[in-house]
Design a protein around this motif. Structure first.
Motif, PDB file in Angstrom:
ATOM      1  N   TYR A 276      -1.948   0.354  13.008  1.00 27.83           N
ATOM      2  CA  TYR A 276      -1.414  -0.455  11.909  1.00 27.83           C
ATOM      3  C   TYR A 276      -0.701   0.428  10.883  1.00 27.83           C
ATOM      4  O   TYR A 276       0.388   0.093  10.419  1.00 27.83           O
ATOM      5  N   ILE A 277      -1.298   1.550  10.555  1.00 33.46           N
ATOM      6  CA  ILE A 277      -0.681   2.472   9.592  1.00 33.46           C
ATOM      7  C   ILE A 277       0.609   3.048  10.170  1.00 33.46           C
ATOM      8  O   ILE A 277       1.615   3.171   9.461  1.00 33.46           O
ATOM      9  N   TYR A 278       0.608   3.381  11.442  1.00 30.13           N
ATOM     10  CA  TYR A 278       1.809   3.909  12.086  1.00 30.13           C
ATOM     11  C   TYR A 278       2.943   2.888  12.044  1.00 30.13           C
ATOM     12  O   TYR A 278       4.094   3.230  11.772  1.00 30.13           O
ATOM     13  N   LYS A 279       2.629   1.633  12.316  1.00 30.42           N
ATOM     14  CA  LYS A 279       3.659   0.600  12.326  1.00 30.42           C
ATOM     15  C   LYS A 279       4.183   0.299  10.922  1.00 30.42           C
ATOM     16  O   LYS A 279       5.341  -0.058  10.752  1.00 30.42           O
ATOM     17  N   ASN A 280       3.362   0.401   9.910  1.00 33.38           N
ATOM     18  CA  ASN A 280       3.756   0.032   8.551  1.00 33.38           C
ATOM     19  C   ASN A 280       4.110   1.229   7.680  1.00 33.38           C
ATOM     20  O   ASN A 280       4.217   1.080   6.468  1.00 33.38           O
ATOM     21  N   TRP A 281       4.301   2.401   8.246  1.00 36.47           N
ATOM     22  CA  TRP A 281       4.571   3.591   7.442  1.00 36.47           C
ATOM     23  C   TRP A 281       5.886   3.471   6.684  1.00 36.47           C
ATOM     24  O   TRP A 281       5.956   3.752   5.499  1.00 36.47           O
TER      25      TRP A 281
ATOM     26  N   MET B 218       0.847  -1.159   0.000  1.00 34.79           N
ATOM     27  CA  MET B 218       0.000   0.000   0.000  1.00 34.79           C
ATOM     28  C   MET B 218       0.904   1.236   0.000  1.00 34.79           C
ATOM     29  O   MET B 218       1.780   1.358   0.833  1.00 34.79           O
ATOM     30  N   ASN B 219       0.668   2.129  -0.950  1.00 35.54           N
ATOM     31  CA  ASN B 219       1.540   3.283  -1.000  1.00 35.54           C
ATOM     32  C   ASN B 219       1.127   4.334   0.028  1.00 35.54           C
ATOM     33  O   ASN B 219       0.080   4.249   0.655  1.00 35.54           O
ATOM     34  N   LYS B 220       1.978   5.304   0.210  1.00 39.02           N
ATOM     35  CA  LYS B 220       1.792   6.271   1.288  1.00 39.02           C
ATOM     36  C   LYS B 220       0.577   7.165   1.088  1.00 39.02           C
ATOM     37  O   LYS B 220      -0.007   7.633   2.061  1.00 39.02           O
ATOM     38  N   PHE B 221       0.176   7.400  -0.160  1.00 39.42           N
ATOM     39  CA  PHE B 221      -1.012   8.221  -0.397  1.00 39.42           C
ATOM     40  C   PHE B 221      -2.238   7.565   0.209  1.00 39.42           C
ATOM     41  O   PHE B 221      -3.014   8.204   0.922  1.00 39.42           O
ATOM     42  N   TRP B 222      -2.430   6.281  -0.085  1.00 38.55           N
ATOM     43  CA  TRP B 222      -3.609   5.588   0.436  1.00 38.55           C
ATOM     44  C   TRP B 222      -3.513   5.386   1.941  1.00 38.55           C
ATOM     45  O   TRP B 222      -4.533   5.416   2.646  1.00 38.55           O
ATOM     46  N   MET B 223      -2.311   5.192   2.438  1.00 39.22           N
ATOM     47  CA  MET B 223      -2.153   5.085   3.884  1.00 39.22           C
ATOM     48  C   MET B 223      -2.529   6.405   4.560  1.00 39.22           C
ATOM     49  O   MET B 223      -3.135   6.417   5.626  1.00 39.22           O
ATOM     50  N   THR B 224      -2.182   7.521   3.928  1.00 40.43           N
ATOM     51  CA  THR B 224      -2.534   8.829   4.463  1.00 40.43           C
ATOM     52  C   THR B 224      -4.040   9.037   4.431  1.00 40.43           C
ATOM     53  O   THR B 224      -4.629   9.510   5.414  1.00 40.43           O
ATOM     54  N   VAL B 225      -4.674   8.693   3.321  1.00 36.55           N
ATOM     55  CA  VAL B 225      -6.125   8.859   3.202  1.00 36.55           C
ATOM     56  C   VAL B 225      -6.851   8.008   4.241  1.00 36.55           C
ATOM     57  O   VAL B 225      -7.743   8.490   4.954  1.00 36.55           O
ATOM     58  N   ILE B 226      -6.464   6.748   4.354  1.00 35.94           N
ATOM     59  CA  ILE B 226      -7.103   5.856   5.330  1.00 35.94           C
ATOM     60  C   ILE B 226      -6.808   6.333   6.746  1.00 35.94           C
ATOM     61  O   ILE B 226      -7.674   6.277   7.624  1.00 35.94           O
TER      62      ILE B 226
END
Length: 113
Positions: A82-87, A1-9
Motif C-alpha cells: 500500500y505504501i509503495y503504491k501511494n508513495w 499522509m506525508n512521506k515521513f510517516w509513510m517511511t516510518v510505517i
C-alpha cells in the motif's frame, strides 16, 4: 499522509515482515501440502488412498495452524505494498462534470466560427 510517516510505517512493516519470514514460508509450504492432499484425495478411488491423502491434508492443516503468526507478516507485506503504491500519489482535483449542454455549446461555437 506525508512521506515521513509513510517511511516510518514502511520501516516498521518491513521489520515485521522480515521477522515473520520463517512462518510465512512455513505457511506457504503447509498450503502446498494441503493442496496436494485435497487434490489427490479427490482423484483417488480406493478407500485406503482416500484415508492416506486425508491424513496428508490433516498434517498440512495442523502445520498451517502452527504458522498463524505468518498472518501478521502477510499484513505487514500488504502495508508495504500500500505504501509503495501511494508513495507518489498526488491529490486528485474535483471531477469535471460532463454536461451534454455545455459540450453542445462548445461544439456549436466551434462550428459557427
Amino acid at each position: 499522509m506525508n512521506k515521513f510517516w509513510m517511511t516510518v510505517i514502511g520501516v516498521i512493516a518491513g521489520i515485521i515482515a522480515l521477522s515473520n519470514l520463517g512462518p510465512i514460508i512455513g505457511l506457504a509450504f503447509s498450503g502446498v501440502i494441503i493442496y496436494i492432499g485435497v487434490h489427490y484425495y479427490l482423484r483417488s478411488t480406493s478407500t485406503a488412498a482416500k484415508i492416506l491423502w486425508a491424513i496428508v491434508g490433516t498434517v498440512g492443516a495442523l502445520s498451517a495452524v502452527s504458522n498463524v503468526p505468518a498472518i501478521i507478516g502477510v499484513l505487514a507485506i500488504a502495508v508495504l505494498w500500500y505504501i509503495y503504491k501511494n508513495w507518489n500519489e498526488e491529490t486528485i482535483a474535483a471531477p469535471v462534470k460532463n454536461d451534454p449542454f455545455t459540450n453542445f455549446e462548445k461544439q456549436w461555437d466551434k462550428l459557427t466560427k
